[in-house]
Design a protein around this motif. Sequence first.
Motif, PDB file in Angstrom:
ATOM      1  N   MET A 164       0.836  -1.198   0.000  1.00 40.36           N
ATOM      2  CA  MET A 164       0.000   0.000   0.000  1.00 40.36           C
ATOM      3  C   MET A 164       0.870   1.247   0.000  1.00 40.36           C
ATOM      4  N   MET A 165       1.946   1.219   0.796  1.00 34.67           N
ATOM      5  CA  MET A 165       2.862   2.347   0.817  1.00 34.67           C
ATOM      6  C   MET A 165       3.571   2.494  -0.536  1.00 34.67           C
ATOM      7  N   TYR A 166       3.897   1.375  -1.135  1.00 30.72           N
ATOM      8  CA  TYR A 166       4.568   1.376  -2.436  1.00 30.72           C
ATOM      9  C   TYR A 166       3.703   2.047  -3.504  1.00 30.72           C
ATOM     10  N   GLY A 171      10.229   7.167  -7.876  1.00 29.66           N
ATOM     11  CA  GLY A 171      11.668   7.351  -7.992  1.00 29.66           C
ATOM     12  C   GLY A 171      12.490   6.303  -7.278  1.00 29.66           C
ATOM     13  N   GLU A 172      13.566   6.755  -6.613  1.00 32.26           N
ATOM     14  CA  GLU A 172      14.487   5.845  -5.939  1.00 32.26           C
ATOM     15  C   GLU A 172      13.808   5.103  -4.798  1.00 32.26           C
ATOM     16  N   THR A 173      12.891   5.782  -4.106  1.00 32.96           N
ATOM     17  CA  THR A 173      12.162   5.115  -3.014  1.00 32.96           C
ATOM     18  C   THR A 173      11.388   3.914  -3.539  1.00 32.96           C
ATOM     19  N   ALA A 179      12.652  -3.706  -4.947  1.00 33.53           N
ATOM     20  CA  ALA A 179      13.679  -4.739  -4.792  1.00 33.53           C
ATOM     21  C   ALA A 179      13.513  -5.493  -3.483  1.00 33.53           C
ATOM     22  N   ALA A 180      13.272  -4.771  -2.391  1.00 38.23           N
ATOM     23  CA  ALA A 180      13.162  -5.407  -1.074  1.00 38.23           C
ATOM     24  C   ALA A 180      11.921  -6.270  -0.960  1.00 38.23           C
TER      25      ALA A 180
END
Length: 374
Positions: A164-166, A171-173, A179-180
């Motif tokens: 949900m946060m994703y 960008g980089e975040t 990836a994680a």
Amino acid sequence: MCIRDRVHTDYSHIVEAIAEISKDFDVENNYQKLKQKYRKYPKVQLFVAQSYITFLECLHFLGSVSGSDLSVLPEEDEDRHLDRNAKVVRTKQDIREYFNYHTGFFGKKEKSPFKTPQSPTHTGGVKSFDEAHNNFAIAIYNGLRQPSANLVFSPFSIRAALAMMYAGARGETAAQMRAALRFAAGDEDLHTGFAEITGRLNEAASDSQEITVANSLWFQDGAPLRNKFFILVASHYRAGMNFVDFCSDAEAVRATINRWVEEQTKEKIRDLIPSGGVDRGTGMVLVNAIYFKGKWRLPFSEDKTREEPFYLEGGSTIQAHLMHREQTVSYNHSDGFQMIELDYKDSDLSMLVLLPDKKDGLGDLEKRLSAHLL
């Protein structure tokens, strides 16, 4: 500086918006009119967007049996369940009841008036989604495990909350989170996958087991929100949107969130957010709660439970209460360990148990764990 919303929302506007979204079942046109009508009321716009999405989902689910279309009859038509030309026939009252079950706006019902048909599988495929999820679970396990310590966690809960946060990251975040969390680049069906898994889990609830997956977001009242973000989260994760005031009384908000978690987990999780966990500078809190209580398909007899030696990592031994039963189960004996699957009653859910052959073999087994092995 604390952000304050200077526009006070009239609760009657929300009630009116909920009613108007389904007027004459012209949902699309009603939605566009309501967005314009309540453009000065951010909270009402949020409820309008959630209602629009949920109402369309209700129409889809009620008409999705065997890919059939939905035919809507007036309330006075008593023959509401007649199948005419492969169409699912419902009355407007049926659909409003179903809508209310999912939104809870006019009082949450304990049970849905209809059995929700299985939603279609997303194009990315369940297998690839499950493999990525198991890879994430193993990675998290390797990061959290400690020698001689017990560990209980939910990989799905962690991954769903961060998904949900994703949805709001860029960008980089977003790249680092992708990836994680083991998200595939450019996976357009990612959030659909989480919606399907969440739906399957919640639909698994029965008289034999209790299972709930619940999401919620708690925003600082007046904080700027992008429509695309909260519409995606509301539609795919069925997350409840809550406007609160961290700025004026963060401790009261913390208590409110903790009560919500207690209710969702039957009071098994208390004080999720510790004292000081939020303050007047908090802008948003995202919460995922999972509760499960199931019955075994083949129960263990209490009178056959007895104390026996249990071998700890490091070579020491303690006495523990061990259950016993002879039954036919899915079983596998591989190189250095055994594996069994214990089914829950009236469900596709099961518990997978791994046991190393050697008394001191747990560490070696943990090193070998992988999604492929499971």
